[in-house]
Scaffold this active site. Structure first.
Site, PDB file in Angstrom:
ATOM      1  CB  SER A 119      12.287  66.899  46.174  1.00 20.02           C
ATOM      2  OG  SER A 119      11.078  67.599  46.427  1.00 20.02           O
TER       3      SER A 119
ATOM      4  CD  GLU B  85       7.536  69.563  49.456  1.00 19.41           C
ATOM      5  OE1 GLU B  85       7.650  69.738  50.687  1.00 19.41           O
ATOM      6  OE2 GLU B  85       6.637  70.089  48.777  1.00 19.41           O
TER       7      GLU B  85
ATOM      8  CE1 TYR C 292       9.760  62.500  47.869  1.00 22.84           C
ATOM      9  CE2 TYR C 292       9.434  64.874  48.059  1.00 22.84           C
ATOM     10  CZ  TYR C 292       9.814  63.777  47.319  1.00 22.84           C
ATOM     11  OH  TYR C 292      10.258  63.936  46.031  1.00 22.84           O
TER      12      TYR C 292
END
Length: 333
Positions: free
Chosen positions: A128, A130, A152
């Site tokens: 991701s 992120e 996350y």
């Protein structure tokens, strides 16, 4: 014989598009789901009900090595796409323990089971953007240091390194796709993009009078999930495994997304959007922008659906679901 593929997270946005894509290519598609999903298919399998008779679902949990071992032993997959995760960033702040446990241990259990039972299986890990978090450079590529700003993001960095370690230590064909934000009409309602398009549809239908959002200035690199799953498949077709950033290379703010979505409905977002400080992240990531040159050069992949087309696709779907699609302005994407 058809290639056997196993998808975790097959009931999600990416999993459903990937299953469709693989079926079109003649694959034998298997998916891992929670047992409760099999008991409530209308709600929990809604994204794949239209292909349910063409895929084989197996009840298992990412929290149980034994259940994953059993599925892999039975299926003997040739390709495995690990998409399942607790993937909503805000929830990861609310329950960081389960986010870290499910996302990290689930990836580890799956890799270990594959190594022991199907070592020649090609493995895809859903990374991701992120993972980059508060990155020191913009745009971000495969060599940009990770500085995650959420549980996350941290869990995805761990999964990325687990995947790399199994590739290097055990010679597995294990690749990570570092996908930037990718949306679609199948996006969950908790994500800001779907929250906006669904909110506009509800306002047009007279079911809401305002839309409460967090940081309107956050900028993201948004693409369409239907195209991004093709990049996943291309990674596993390469002679050698590797890691790839998948992105459009463009960024747009949440404010721009609002302006466009409300504009398609003939409305001014400023009359309806309320900024709610409670919806801001504890640690915000202001700009994520991907550099997908490697994916273009090695995989031959590049996005074709524009930002305007993405917003229209999501908005039209939500408006049609509420019977107000006739209130939308003609698409000018």
């Amino acid at each position: 014989m058809a290639t056997r593929a196993l998808i975790t997270g097959i009931t999600g946005q990416d999993g459903s598009y990937l299953a469709e894509f693989l079926l079109e290519k003649g694959y034998e598609v298997h998916g891992i789901v929670r047992r409760v999903a099999l008991e409530d298919p209308e709600n929990r399998l809604s994204r794949i009900l239209h292909i349910a008779d063409r895929i084989k679902l197996h009840a298992a949990s990412l929290e149980s090595y034994a259940s994953l071992h059993q599925v892999i032993e039975e299926v003997q997959p040739e390709e495995c796409y690990h998409l399942a995760a607790q993937s909503f960033v805000t929830y990861s702040f609310d329950d960081e323990f389960s986010t870290l446990q499910i996302n990290i241990n689930g990836t580890h259990y799956l890799l270990a089971a594959l190594k022991n039972l199907a070592p020649r299986c090609r493995f895809y890990f859903a990374g991701s953007s992120e993972m980059f978090g508060n990155a020191p450079e913009v745009p971000q590529n495969e060599n940009t240091p990770f500085m995650p700003r959420s549980p996350y993001g941290i869990s995805k960095v761990a999964g990325y390194h687990l995947t790399r370690n199994y590739r290097e230590a055990y010679g597995m064909h294990a690749s990570s796709g570092i996908l930037f934000n990718h949306e679609s009409p199948r996006r969950g309602f908790e994500f800001v993009t779907r929250k906006i398009t669904h909110g506009v549809a509800r306002i047009l239908a007279g079911k809401a009078r305002e839309l409460r959002l967090g940081n309107l200035e956050a900028r993201r690199d948004w693409g369409h999930a239907r195209e991004y799953v093709q990049a996943m498949w291309l990674m596993l077709q390469q002679p050698a495994p590797g890691d790839y950033v998948v992105a459009t290379g463009e960024t747009h703010s949440v404010r721009e997304f609002c302006e466009l979505a409300f504009g398609y409905a003939g409305l001014d977002y400023r009359d309806y959007v309320v900024v709610d400080p409670q919806l801001f992240r504890p640690a915000e990531v202001n700009v994520l922008q991907g550099d997908a040159r490697k994916a273009r050069q090695v995989l031959g992949w590049e996005p074709r659906i524009t930002f305007r087309e993405l917003v229209w696709d999501m908005l039209e779907h939500d408006c049609r679901a509420l019977g107000v699609e006739d209130k939308l302005a003609r698409r000018s994407a």
